[in-house]
Motif scaffolding. Structure first.
Motif, PDB file in Angstrom:
ATOM      1  N   GLU A 103      11.749   6.510  -3.526  1.00 43.89           N
ATOM      2  CA  GLU A 103      11.046   5.794  -2.469  1.00 43.89           C
ATOM      3  C   GLU A 103      10.142   4.710  -3.063  1.00 43.89           C
ATOM      4  N   ARG A 104       9.458   5.046  -4.135  1.00 47.31           N
ATOM      5  CA  ARG A 104       8.613   4.059  -4.821  1.00 47.31           C
ATOM      6  C   ARG A 104       9.431   2.847  -5.255  1.00 47.31           C
ATOM      7  N   ASP A 105      10.595   3.094  -5.837  1.00 43.77           N
ATOM      8  CA  ASP A 105      11.439   1.993  -6.301  1.00 43.77           C
ATOM      9  C   ASP A 105      11.986   1.171  -5.134  1.00 43.77           C
ATOM     10  N   GLY A 158       9.318  -1.037  -3.877  1.00 47.65           N
ATOM     11  CA  GLY A 158       9.113  -2.181  -4.764  1.00 47.65           C
ATOM     12  C   GLY A 158      10.099  -3.294  -4.468  1.00 47.65           C
ATOM     13  N   ALA A 159      11.379  -2.924  -4.284  1.00 48.47           N
ATOM     14  CA  ALA A 159      12.403  -3.931  -3.976  1.00 48.47           C
ATOM     15  C   ALA A 159      12.178  -4.539  -2.594  1.00 48.47           C
ATOM     16  N   LEU A 160      11.850  -3.700  -1.612  1.00 47.76           N
ATOM     17  CA  LEU A 160      11.582  -4.206  -0.260  1.00 47.76           C
ATOM     18  C   LEU A 160      10.364  -5.124  -0.257  1.00 47.76           C
ATOM     19  N   GLY A 161       9.341  -4.736  -0.985  1.00 43.27           N
ATOM     20  CA  GLY A 161       8.152  -5.573  -1.062  1.00 43.27           C
ATOM     21  C   GLY A 161       8.460  -6.936  -1.643  1.00 43.27           C
ATOM     22  N   ALA A 197       0.839  -1.204   0.000  1.00 41.11           N
ATOM     23  CA  ALA A 197       0.000   0.000   0.000  1.00 41.11           C
ATOM     24  C   ALA A 197       0.870   1.250   0.000  1.00 41.11           C
ATOM     25  N   ALA A 198       2.003   1.196   0.718  1.00 40.90           N
ATOM     26  CA  ALA A 198       2.924   2.328   0.754  1.00 40.90           C
ATOM     27  C   ALA A 198       3.509   2.578  -0.639  1.00 40.90           C
ATOM     28  N   ARG A 199       3.841   1.499  -1.341  1.00 38.53           N
ATOM     29  CA  ARG A 199       4.377   1.664  -2.699  1.00 38.53           C
ATOM     30  C   ARG A 199       3.329   2.280  -3.617  1.00 38.53           C
ATOM     31  N   ASP A 200       2.089   1.829  -3.510  1.00 37.60           N
ATOM     32  CA  ASP A 200       1.022   2.406  -4.328  1.00 37.60           C
ATOM     33  C   ASP A 200       0.859   3.890  -4.030  1.00 37.60           C
ATOM     34  N   ARG A 201       0.975   4.238  -2.751  1.00 36.44           N
ATOM     35  CA  ARG A 201       0.872   5.646  -2.362  1.00 36.44           C
ATOM     36  C   ARG A 201       2.017   6.451  -2.963  1.00 36.44           C
TER      37      ARG A 201
END
Length: 258
Positions: A143-145, A148-151, A9-13
């Motif tokens: 931050e988005r990228d 994505g890697a952390l997810g 959800a954080a990545r989508d945000r």
């Protein structure tokens, strides 16, 4: 065994905010082009000497003179480019937020007109806002990228847990239990490393000329309305706790087999 991760959800945000800020960069670029098309001298004469009637110039030329008509084209340009992406809805408030209170006052209907000096100040500030927005867009995209890697890393652990949970510990022999315990320990080490990396990133600073944005400022912007301030760290902590519970369960079975 399922684990709900806030990281996705954080990545989508972050992705949505990155897109929004990129649109704001484009909006300021459009605003700047339209300001440059306004003649400061002509606008300055509008309130006293410009003839009434339809404008014969471009889209930003001054039309019928009224009080504050000199800055009407600038406010209209702002309303048609930046306003939709500003935090405030009212033009005056949004201009104060996005530009400065002084510029918003000077460009108001009660202002003294769109003199060359004011045009220069406005263009300088718009250039600064473009740089600020580009820097923020880069920081949010980074931050988005990262998310994505952390997810992906967290998904690997949760997928392993879900698969391992399909086999009861009662079905495993001593060596299989020990291997399970070792694998759980390896995943906990992964969580520790991810948490350390995330903590280190919190004090990162991105520079653009004299402008700097701290990673903490980016997180405050993105996750102010989230249930937790740091969704990634919360996910890592929750997952590590679950892994710890699993390890303890395996140890109980190992002790029972001795």
């Amino acid at each position: 065994m399922t684990v709900e991760l806030r990281t996705h959800a954080a990545r989508d945000r972050a992705a949505a905010e990155s897109d929004r800020i990129e649109r704001k960069v484009a909006a300021f670029e459009s605003f700047e082009r339209r300001i440059r098309d306004v003649s400061a001298e002509a606008a300055g004469r509008a309130g006293s000497s410009a003839p009434a009637g339809p404008s014969t110039g471009g889209a930003l030329a001054v039309g019928t003179p009224t009080d504050g008509a000199a800055t009407d084209p600038v406010r209209e340009a702002f309303e048609e480019t930046v306003l939709a992406l500003a935090d405030a809805d009212a033009t005056a408030e949004a201009m104060a937020d996005e530009l400065s209170p002084d510029l918003a006052a000077a460009l108001s209907p009660a202002g003294a007109g769109f003199a060359p000096g004011l045009k220069t100040r406005l263009l300088e500030r718009v250039g600064e806002r473009q740089s600020e927005c580009r820097l923020l867009a880069d920081a949010v995209a980074a931050e988005r990228d990262r998310l994505g890697a952390l997810g992906d890393d967290l998904d690997d652990v949760t997928a392993w847990l879900a698969e391992a949970d399909e086999t009861s510990l009662l079905e495993l022999g001593f060596e299989e239990l020990r291997a399970r315990h070792d694998q759980l320990a390896a995943h906990r080490e992964t969580c520790d490393e991810l948490a350390r990396e995330r903590q280190r990133s919190l004090d990162d600073i991105r520079y653009g000329g004299a402008i700097g944005i701290r990673e903490r400022e980016v997180l405050d912007l993105l996750y102010a309305d989230f249930p937790v301030d740091h969704p990634v760290l919360a996910d890592i902590a929750a997952l590590d706790s679950l892994l710890d519970d699993c390890q303890r369960a395996v140890r109980r079975h190992l002790c029972a087999r001795v």
